[in-house]
Scaffold this active site. Structure first.
Site, PDB file in Angstrom:
ATOM      1  N   SER A  35       0.839  -1.199  -0.008  1.00 41.21           N
ATOM      2  CA  SER A  35      -0.004   0.124  -0.145  1.00 41.21           C
ATOM      3  C   SER A  35       0.946   1.229   0.048  1.00 41.21           C
ATOM      4  O   SER A  35       1.694   1.420  -1.097  1.00 41.21           O
ATOM      5  CB  SER A  35      -0.961   0.025   1.314  1.00 41.21           C
ATOM      6  OG  SER A  35      -1.947   1.067   1.138  1.00 41.21           O
TER       7      SER A  35
ATOM      8  N   ASP B 164      -9.727  -5.908  -4.496  1.00 46.00           N
ATOM      9  CA  ASP B 164      -9.042  -4.618  -3.987  1.00 46.00           C
ATOM     10  C   ASP B 164      -9.611  -3.347  -4.216  1.00 46.00           C
ATOM     11  O   ASP B 164      -9.783  -2.932  -5.502  1.00 46.00           O
ATOM     12  CB  ASP B 164      -7.459  -4.803  -4.026  1.00 46.00           C
ATOM     13  CG  ASP B 164      -6.816  -3.865  -3.253  1.00 46.00           C
ATOM     14  OD1 ASP B 164      -7.510  -2.980  -2.537  1.00 46.00           O
ATOM     15  OD2 ASP B 164      -5.468  -4.180  -3.058  1.00 46.00           O
TER      16      ASP B 164
ATOM     17  N   HIS C  98      -7.506  -5.829  -0.486  1.00 46.22           N
ATOM     18  CA  HIS C  98      -6.358  -5.286   0.276  1.00 46.22           C
ATOM     19  C   HIS C  98      -5.526  -5.728   1.339  1.00 46.22           C
ATOM     20  O   HIS C  98      -4.387  -5.769   1.332  1.00 46.22           O
ATOM     21  CB  HIS C  98      -6.788  -3.730   0.579  1.00 46.22           C
ATOM     22  CG  HIS C  98      -5.670  -2.640   0.290  1.00 46.22           C
ATOM     23  ND1 HIS C  98      -5.226  -2.162  -0.952  1.00 46.22           N
ATOM     24  CD2 HIS C  98      -5.021  -1.896   1.322  1.00 46.22           C
ATOM     25  CE1 HIS C  98      -4.117  -1.440  -0.732  1.00 46.22           C
ATOM     26  NE2 HIS C  98      -4.223  -0.890   0.786  1.00 46.22           N
TER      27      HIS C  98
END
Length: 412
Positions: A185, A355, A388
């Site tokens: 991320s 995601d 995610h």
């Protein structure tokens, strides 16, 4: 009309909660010197040595004075010393209420057979974990304390410009070896920013980027987009509230307010922000919440909001031409040009079909930026079922993501 009322209600909720946070004294000690770090309750003692691994506590000071905590796993659980290059692992920090206000503990949450930090150590790598500024184990500074507004005057620009170079240089100085990099991320965005400016290339062998964050305009999570709109928190920022700390009791009230206002079933709040994670051990959520979420700066969240609203990968916009000129010498913030990443630098991307933060469409735009990258230096790992948080917490991530990543590292 209804949507306007929703935004108004949530804006008030966010403002009130953040003001409460700003009034709380979260740090009772005024001693934030390097010597104040108590290693007895640090990550090595609480998370690593309890699993039978050797662990070292380290500290690195950034050019702008932040003192970051780092942990080193120099050997496998069997005690065999690392015989492969170092790997520096960088956690993320995004809008999600649970696991994305992170620190390095996120890489150690699951069992040794499921957690990336342990898996890399058992695969022979010299593992280094870094905790970003402002998180529990990285609250120290050479002259500031977290009670000072100036301590929180940063966004991911500074993480890419100061934290990442200092961490990489420290590992390089201590090992004498070029290293692999793994980030999730925000940790991927930091790498994109640095690599696009030609930094770190002399000390890195490759980069493995999980749930890559660059272009963010296609994010499909309505809740995250709403959060981005609300984090026009310039209003909050200019009130002088610089730290955003999603402490459980306060954060829960805010999220309950969102759920009630939008009439959502928030039994699984994580899914609203990250997408429907397929493979997280739900029985360990309470354990995760004992350690996460970690604080971040309001300015950082504003910066991410700017990216979501504009789709640009640019430095922080002060929303004032004079301030932009003061900081950048131009009226609009400079952009990060990802086409400048060297075509022969080895990159590994892992992204998921579910995601909602690293959206597939945004990843496609990112890959278009890298269309001239050497084909044999760009490895793509796509998992249709992953969202995610699966890339860091999935019980099957070893087979789905980490084993291919390790094969990639071994080939460099």
């Amino acid at each position: 009309m209804a949507s306007s009322r929703v935004i108004s209600v949530l804006s008030i909720l966010l403002l009130c909660i953040t003001i409460i946070q700003g009034r709380k004294t979260l740090y009772t000690s005024n001693d934030f010197s390097a010597s104040s770090l108590n290693t007895d309750d640090g990550i090595c003692k609480t998370m690593v040595e309890t699993q039978g691994y050797t662990c070292e506590e380290h500290k690195v000071t950034t050019e702008d004075g932040y003192i970051l905590s780092m942990q080193r796993l120099p050997a496998s659980r069997s005690g065999e010393k690392a015989n492969k290059p170092p790997v520096l692992i960088q956690h993320g920090n995004m809008f999600d209420s649970y696991d994305l206000f992170q620190d390095a503990v996120i890489w150690l949450f699951n069992s040794p057979d499921e957690s990336l930090g342990f898996i890399l150590a058992d695969s022979g790598f010299d593992v280094w974990l870094v905790n970003g500024r402002g998180t529990k184990y990285s609250t120290m500074h050479t002259s500031l304390s977290p009670n000072d507004k100036a301590y929180w005057d940063w966004s991911w620009d500074e993480l890419a410009s100061y934290d990442l170079p200092a961490s990489v240089q420290y590992v390089y100085n201590n090992t004498g070896q070029k290293m692999h990099y793994a980030g999730h991320s925000q940790g991927t965005l930091m790498a994109f920013a640095a690599l696009s400016q030609g930094q770190l290339l002399n000390m890195l062998r490759s980069a493995a980027l999980l749930s890559p964050i660059a272009h963010m305009n296609q994010i499909s999570s309505k809740e995250t987009k709403l959060g981005a709109d609300l984090f026009l928190a310039n209003d909050i920022y200019w009130l002088g509230i610089r730290e955003f700390s999603p402490i459980e009791d306060v954060g829960a009230k805010f999220l309950d307010g969102i759920c009630h206002t939008l009439n959502l079933n928030c039994a699984n709040l994580m899914a609203f922000f990250t997408g429907p994670n397929c493979c997280i051990n739900s029985s360990r959520i309470d354990f995760y919440l004992q350690h996460e979420p970690q604080p971040s700066s309001t300015k950082n969240l504003i910066h991410f909001s700017q990216m979501i609203r504009t789709g640009n990968i640019a430095k922080y916009d002060y929303d004032d031409q004079a301030q932009n000129v003061k900081h950048y010498g131009q009226r609009v913030p400079p952009t990060y040009d990802l086409t400048k990443i060297p075509n022969d630098f080895p990159l590994f991307f892992a992204y998921g079909g579910k995601d909602q933060l690293s959206d597939v469409q945004d990843v496609k735009i990112l890959l278009n930026d890298l269309q001239d990258h050497d084909a044999n230096k760009l490895v793509l790992e796509f998992n249709q079922d992953y969202a995610h948080a699966d890339f860091i917490l999935s019980v099957s991530a070893k087979q789905d993501v980490y084993d291919p990543m390790i094969a990639f590292f071994n080939n460099q």
